[in-house]
Design an enzyme around this catalytic site. Structure first.
Site, mmCIF file in Angstrom:
data_model
loop_
_atom_site.group_PDB
_atom_site.id
_atom_site.type_symbol
_atom_site.label_atom_id
_atom_site.label_comp_id
_atom_site.label_asym_id
_atom_site.label_seq_id
_atom_site.Cartn_x
_atom_site.Cartn_y
_atom_site.Cartn_z
ATOM 1 N N ASP A 99 32.523 -13.547 38.196
ATOM 2 C CA ASP A 99 31.318 -13.714 37.373
ATOM 3 C C ASP A 99 31.771 -14.000 35.935
ATOM 4 O OD1 ASP A 99 28.694 -13.700 36.561
ATOM 5 O OD2 ASP A 99 28.322 -11.584 36.996
ATOM 6 N N ASP A 134 21.742 -15.650 36.974
ATOM 7 C CA ASP A 134 20.811 -14.541 36.761
ATOM 8 C C ASP A 134 19.376 -15.034 36.699
ATOM 9 O OD1 ASP A 134 23.117 -13.147 36.706
ATOM 10 O OD2 ASP A 134 23.183 -12.883 34.546
#
Lengths: 963, 533
Positions: A553, A628
């Protein structure tokens, strides 16, 4: 925690529940984009110097000159195998080398000879080999046209927007200035000098280049001084955004080129953007931006940059599909305009009636901050061809372990080992299958990756063994920001080996991320990558085991206190600035990680690595997700075009966080998201730390049952998914496809992004409206070439087996129980009806074949089987690949890969034939010459014939004859 | 070994890749699976030849033809688990490589090597059941005690309440009586005080008049420059301060006017003139100095007493009624400060006045003082009685609240009231005060966080008193208010055994108490009810 909390608040309290646009640049705020965009078309200063033309076996070279500043460029033209043309433009004699993107192309693309057909003072005509394709080089102004017959397929610099900011010395010398204008700019000049790098002041070449000015901002004679005065405003040598100053020791270096696509009204690709599948024109707004950024709570339907960048655009018309691959890893902006975009349908009809219509045309312009122009024109002509062409350049989708195609359960964060065990148990108690449980950043010891929180995860191997016992797996997160902490082994090693990215002054670059002050390893360095890969060895990554995989990430990279929440552009990766290769960083992180997972198994096991940032070529290393997102219906909707766009440019293994990352979904949204996610390639539920728990069984028995059913549909279809990924790996064909890919002449499909195809045989129309009672699905197929034996396409509802004709908009009432999915008449899809608690548990289970007959009673499909997790399918040809075909009332299985071998205990459990008529008998013939009568059931109302228990092994030849 | 049905081959030879193995089925339904007779699906949907039972192909919609294979998606498999508890598992768990039945019967063809753990599990189960049973037994005894105590406590409280009700009545009467006494005592007090004040006023007037006369005489002597016993126009004219039109000069006519039209006045006539000029007149001795104005005649003693009593009332105990919010307290403090600031000037002025006011009011005479004392005593008695009444009221309210609480069917949870239980973890100290609140305090500094206030019993319908819910705790950033679910389990001791935060800001607490211990079945029943031995 203190400073981190402050930082967290500073970063995240800055807005409400929406992106804070002010944190990110518009084109106007990005100096080079502003300069380039100010350039008006039709005034190209570039001229081809035909006398410099050289033609070799592999390429043509030709010098271009900018008549305004006499700077020469070198053009290289290649005819590449597989119907592609490569156009490279660099400075003939750059002050220092300009960045050329490494490690993205899988090889030096093989060329084919070009031949010169004619030449005069105006230009040259080259043959592009087959298909009567020509390449015309016009000298003044310089332009390239690729033609097929009398038709122009694509033109370069036809609008004259080629602009190449050559490298220069910061050479606002006193004599030069004063000669032009004795000016009160003395102070400005002093200011300029005070900032001049010492080295450039003594460079002899700089003094010579008198007329030199910025190509993109050509000032009139006598106003040169203005150039000095505005140098700062132009941001050529420095620019400031918010509180961040970007030092540009190399000065302006941007490049731009325009492409015209006659006959084209639809362009796609250039992910990642939260926008529709069909790209919009950018007139009057910002261009689409490609610059890997960690955008907090991104907004939908705009051209803002997101986590990844793939500079590949596809154009499509009923006649032809083409692709433009702009191989540049710097910040890039793409302008799109169209001569039909503004027209109403009526206006277009009027044009048609009056016969006065100009040909529709789409114009595209690419602008990058640095590097060179290196562009691959993929000439198609079919979508499949373009996919193959692009795959031949950057490689294909990594073939994931079968289990990675199953369901993933994630949350920021599963608190501790007990929590993991309880969630695992919850799935069994509620009889919902899952394969992977994920651990986000909180599992580490203070955000030190490769470690475990000693209180929450004291015995990681026990935990992993618990999952092994259930034939399940885990993913842990390993981010590329490394806590600056002298008691942290990883940090110490990177620092002592000098592997960190450096700041402009040569020290280790540091920025804020989850652990607080962090360093960023220089993944562009192959030694660094090799070292990083070695950290995944079982004896290095303590507590890791074979069933533990990795998630990268924040690899844009995310720097909380950096400009636009990312790395400073003047940070240094060896000799190169982050400016030159920014968009490559994430690719390298995933590359090194995947390599680590391969190495730890001695090269035997396929890796599984999820990444957020990506670039062209990232498909070779694993999966991506759309970052996200938010628990809103619109975000569910956008997941379709976002993954479709990625699929078009090579990245098939795409998914969106099921349920939505931020906020809490309504139960209905969660159920609908599971139903949609079950039919998207990467199927993972994920949730933000601050949201209430949402494991599938927390919403009452009815919703548990709905989610269970959605997940079970996924598991039953895993053989088909696996086969699609095998194809994606093999040939670069996308798994999740827009309809136009399979129905390229059906203009009704060109803008469609509320439904999609999986392979060519399944059509999925998710329900993305709250309270949706029905959807209107478009069932394509007028009997085109793809359906060789069909008059008209038919589609079978996979839930009811109801048959529908193609080429129609069909209103389908829906309940909350499922979303509409159709199987194409003419296809055969293998499933495993025995859904178990993980995909591994289903490994040896028998297959059920769903044969959906075309109106001509024909069907074709495949069956692919291997061990599901090693490279043996590739290295030792250990796999089964069979052709299943139904024709002349006989269904047969034949070997598609005679050189392969693999033994499976799986057998054919059942054959369901949709659109069948009732036979008098069904006979199974096996290679040993045996014939067995099969029992069958026939449902006359739905014309469904079910053959009972053929029982043959899935890996052998067989035929079932219906009489 | 109950599944060894003689002669039944549960797996037909048709089943591929398997060796025939006996597979158990459900004992109670065994009669439906009769060998060599057509099998009718248990839902009656169809009838199939017996060789299709357990042939690894699902023929019945209800899955009943495949009790021993994984062929039916909706099937279930019966583990006999001799030595332990028999159970059903989904048929998808047959031969999936994972040992589910402790007797290993679910993995007859998967290659998984399973150990028969039924005996061991049975033993452990029995042990833990035994332990649990003992705990339950003891816990239940304790619970009886708790119920008993609660009952007694309840009675006590009820008695106390009744008692308080009685004393409240008495107190109310007493308050009324004392009010009368107070009022009766206050009337003569008031009269006496007024009398005293009036006398003092009169006396003060006399003193003032005398002073005035003295001043007049002094003025006359001062003015009568020629000492002829008359004050003439010329003699008065030097006093410019007496100029009626304030034009800076005192004309002859004006002066004459002051003297009542006469050219000169004698002492007796001067008295009339004096009353006209005395307010302006400046003594020649003190000419140039401003004489302070006539003192304001306020009995100093009265004023200061008023001030003190005002101040007192702010802290008068009647204002305290339980805890007040910190914020409110702060405000009060603030106000007080302001008030005090305002009150500063009078106290500063007081000494000046005193200097001036040479004569102060004389003390009350004995008679008046005794009346005042008597009234004050009546007031004090009255206040005292009123305070006592309020206290009783408060006690009654608290008692009523406690009596009104839902402490479970037999008030067995009553003992938790006004108690607190703590659990210390590596980072925090958690504190559960049943029926009040849950909180969390960092071990190493930092303020306490409210994890929820008593909400309600929140167990399932059939076991409402097994879960407590505390909500409306401190808010979470971008999240809900903190809340805590407390799960109660039977234990001999009352103790918080664990805490966790399964979801952000939603806490879970495990709490053992004898109050939830159910009446134990006899140990034998427990063991035999759940296991097959």
């Amino acid at each position: 925690m203190g400073p981190l909390l402050v930082l967290w608040l500073a970063v995240f309290l800055s807005g409400t529940w929406a992106v804070d646009r002010g944190n990110f640049k518009t084109c106007d705020q990005s100096a080079f984009c502003k300069r380039q965009r100010a350039l008006k078309p039709g005034q190209s200063p570039y001229r081809a110097l035909l006398e410099t033309l050289e033609l070799t076996n592999t390429k043509l070279t030709l010098q271009l000159i900018n008549d305004n500043n006499k700077v020469r460029l070198l053009l290289e033209l290649y005819r590449l195998q597989g119907n592609m043309t490569r156009v490279k433009i660099n400075e003939l004699k750059p002050l220092k080398p300009r960045f050329e993107v490494p490690d993205v192309l899988i090889n030096d693309p093989p060329t084919e000879p070009l031949s010169l057909l004619s030449q005069d003072e105006n230009g040259v005509v080259l043959s592009l080999g087959a298909d009567s394709q020509w390449l015309i080089v016009s000298a003044k102004p310089f332009r390239l046209d690729i033609m097929e017959g009398r038709e122009v397929l694509l033109s370069l610099n036809s609008r004259g927007l080629l602009a190449f900011e050559h490298l220069r010395i910061r050479k606002d010398t006193i004599s030069y200035k004063i000669k032009n204008k004795v000016y009160s700019a003395w102070e400005n000049i002093k200011w300029v000098f005070s900032r001049l790098p010492k080295s450039s002041q003594v460079d002899p070449e700089g003094a010579e280049k008198k007329e030199e000015t910025d190509a993109a901002n050509e000032p009139a004679e006598g106003e040169v001084c203005v150039c000095v005065c505005t140098a700062k405003e132009d941001g050529m040598w420095e620019e400031t955004f918010k509180s961040h100053t970007d030092n540009k020791p190399n000065g302006p270096s941007s490049i731009s080129l325009d492409f015209s696509l006659p006959g084209v009204e639809h362009v796609y690709g250039i992910p990642e953007h939260a926008d529709s599948l069909k790209l919009k024109t950018t007139d009057g707004g910002d261009p689409y931006r490609l610059f890997n950024l960690d955008v907090f709570q991104y907004e939908l339907f705009n051209p803002m940059a997101l986590y990844g960048a793939i500079p590949v655009m596809l154009s499509h018309s009923a006649q032809r599909t083409m692709g433009i691959f702009w191989l540049n890893a710097a910040e890039t902006w793409v302008d799109i305009s169209s001569n039909t975009a503004g027209k109403t349908v009526f206006g277009q009809m009027l044009d048609y009636v009056q016969g006065s219509s100009e040909t529709p045309q789409t114009d595209v312009r690419w602008i990058s901050e640095s590097g060179i122009i290196d562009v691959f024109i993929m000439l198609g002509p079919t979508p499949t061809d373009v996919f193959s062409q692009y795959a031949s350049l950057t490689g294909t989708q990594a073939f994931p372990p079968l289990s990675a195609l199953a369901y993933h359960q994630c949350r920021w964060n599963y608190n501790d080992q007990e929590d993991v065990a309880a969630v695992d148990q919850g799935f069994d108690e509620h009889d919902i299958p899952y394969d992977f449980i994920w651990l986000d950043i909180e599992h580490t010891d203070g955000k030190r990756y490769f470690t475990w929180d000693p209180h929450k995860f004291p015995q990681p191997k026990d935990m992993l063994q618990g999952l092994v016992d259930k034939r399940r797996k885990m993913v842990t997160i390993v981010d590329p920001h490394i806590k600056v902490d002298s008691s942290y082994k990883i940090h110490n090693e990177i620092r002592s080996k000098g592997f960190y990215v450096k700041n402009k002054d040569g020290g280790d670059y540091e920025g804020w991320c989850w652990p607080g002050n962090s360093g960023y390893p220089d993944f562009t360095n192959p030694e660094m990558r090799a070292w990083w890969a070695s950290m995944f060895a079982y004896d290095q990554y303590e507590g890791s085991m074979e069933n533990m995989y990795t998630w990268n990430d924040m690899n844009e990279p995310s720097v909380f206190n950096g400009p636009e929440v990312t790395m400073h552009k003047d940070a240094l990766h060896g000799n190169w600035e982050n400016r030159d290769l920014h968009n490559l960083y994430g690719l390298y992180v995933q590359m090194a990680t995947a390599e680590g997972l391969i190495e730890r198994s001695g090269g035997v096991e396929r890796p599984f690595v999820l990444t957020r940032a990506f670039f062209a070529g990232s498909q070779r290393y694993g999966a991506v997700w759309t970052g996200d997102n938010t628990a809103e219906w619109e975000h569910l909707k956008i997941s379709i075009p976002m993954c479709l766009s990625l699929g078009l440019v090579g990245v098939s293994f795409c998914g969106a966080d099921v349920g939505g990352f931020f906020k809490s979904p309504s139960t209905e949204l969660l159920v609908r998201w599971y139903q949609t996610g079950a039919y998207q390639p990467f199927f993972r539920a994920h949730a933000h730390l601050d949201t209430p728990r949402r494991e599938p069984w927390l919403f009452g028995p009815e919703n548990t049952a709905l989610i269970r059913e959605a997940v079970r549909q996924r598991y039953a279809l895993l053989p088909y998914w696996y086969q699609l990924f095998y194809h994606a790996h093999h040939s670069g064909q996308p798994v999740m496809r827009p309809l136009w890919v399979e129905y390229p002449q059906d203009t009704a499909t060109f803008s469609m992004d509320d439904q999609f195809l999986l392979g060519e045989d399944l059509l999925v129309h998710p329900v993305t409206e709250e309270g949706g009672r029905g959807v209107t699905a478009y069932l394509p197929g007028k009997g085109e070439a793809t359906a060789l034996f069909c008059v008209l396409q038919v589609w079978f509802d996979v839930h009811t087996f109801q048959k529908h004709n193609g080429a129609q908009n069909l209103y389908i009432p829906v309940t909350i129980s499922s979303i509409p999915v159709f199987q194409r008449g003419g296809s055969i899809i293998p499933r495993k009806a025995r859904v178990r608690r993980s995909s591994s548990c289903m490994e040896h289970d028998p297959y059920t074949l769903f044969v959906a007959l075309s109106p001509k009673r024909f069907a074709q499909g495949e069956l692919y089987i291997d061990d599901g997790h090693t490279f043996n399918f590739d290295k030792q040809k250990q796999f089964i690949h069979r052709r299943l075909s139904f024709a002349n009332k006989a269904l047969s299985s034949r070997n598609l890969a005679p050189g392969s071998q693999f033994i499976t205990p799986s057998w054919i459990e059942k054959i369901v034939i949709l659109g069948a008529s009732k036979p008098s008998k069904a006979t199974l013939k096996t290679p040993d010459g045996k014939e067995n009568l099969l029992e069958f059931e026939f449902d006359a109302s739905m014309s469904v014939l079910t053959l009972r228990k053929p029982g043959v092994n899935a890996g052998v030849d067989w035929t079932v004859v219906l009489q | 070994m109950d599944f060894n049905l003689a002669g039944v081959h549960w797996l037909s030879d048709l089943l591929l890749c398997t060796q025939p193995l006996p597979v158990p089925t459900i004992p109670t339904e065994r009669q439906f699976y009769e060998e060599n007779k057509p099998f009718t699906c248990l839902d009656g949907s169809s009838t199939i030849p017996f060789d299709r039972v357990n042939d690894d192909y699902c023929d019945c919609r209800d899955g009943s033809d495949e009790p021993g294979t994984a062929a039916c998606p909706n099937g279930s498999f019966h583990c006999t688990n001799a030595g332990f508890r028999p159970t059903f598992i989904p048929s998808s768990r047959i031969n999936d490589g994972i040992c589910d039945c402790c007797d290993t019967t679910d993995e007859y063809n998967s290659g998984a090597t399973c150990q028969n753990t039924c005996r061991e599990m049975g033993r452990k189960e029995r042990e833990s059941l035994q332990i649990m049973a003992e705990i339950t037994k003891e816990g239940f005894l304790l619970k009886q005690q708790l119920i008993h105590e609660a009952k007694r406590g309840q009675e006590d409280k009820q008695g106390k309440l009744t008692e308080l009700q009685g004393s409240k009545k008495g107190l109310e009467e007493k308050v009324e009586a004392l009010r009368t006494v107070k009022e009766t005592a206050e009337d003569p007090e008031k009269e006496a005080k007024e009398r005293h004040l009036k006398a003092w006023e009169e006396q003060k007037e006399l003193i003032r008049m005398e002073k005035d006369k003295t001043r007049m005489a002094e003025a006359f002597l001062e003015l009568d420059d020629d000492a002829d016993g008359y004050v003439s126009v010329a003699e008065l004219q030097s006093h410019l301060e007496l100029d009626p039109d304030s034009d800076g000069s005192l004309s002859e006519t004006e002066t004459q006017g002051l003297l009542g039209g006469a050219d000169k006045v004698d002492t007796s006539t001067f008295e009339t003139v004096w009353s006209g000029i005395k307010d302006k007149y400046l003594s020649e001795v003190s000419q140039g100095q401003s004489e302070p104005p006539a003192p304001v005649e306020t009995p100093q003693e009265e004023e200061s007493r008023d001030f003190v009593s005002d101040h007192d009332s702010d802290h008068y105990p009647e204002d305290y009624a339980g805890e007040e919010d910190v914020e409110d307290d702060e405000e009060d403090d603030h106000e007080e400060e302001e008030e005090e600031e305002e009150k500063v000037p009078p106290t500063v002025q007081t000494p000046e006045k005193r200097e001036d006011d040479e004569v102060s009011m004389p003390p009350y005479d004995t008679e008046t003082q005794s009346l005042i004392d008597a009234a004050q005593k009546a007031r004090d008695d009255f206040d005292e009685a009123e305070r006592a009444l309020r206290e009783v009221d408060d006690q009654m309210k608290n008692l009523e609240k406690e009596i009104g609480f839902d402490f479970g069917p037999s008030a067995e949870f009553a003992y938790l009231y006004s108690q607190c239980y703590e659990l210390s973890t590596s980072e925090y100290i958690y504190r559960l005060c049943p029926f009040n609140r849950v909180s969390q305090k960092p071990k190493f500094g930092g303020s306490e966080t409210n994890l929820g206030l008593w909400g309600q019993w929140a167990g399932p319908e059939d076991n409402l008193y097994s879960v407590m819910k505390y909500d409306h705790g401190q808010g979470c950033w971008q999240g809900p208010n903190r809340s805590t679910t407390v799960k109660l389990t039977c234990g001999k001791e009352t103790v918080v055994t664990s805490t966790s935060e399964p979801s952000r800001c939603e806490y879970l607490m495990e709490f053992t108490t004898p109050a939830v211990c159910q009446e134990p079945a006899s140990l034998d029943e427990v063991l035999h009810g759940h296991t097959e031995l």
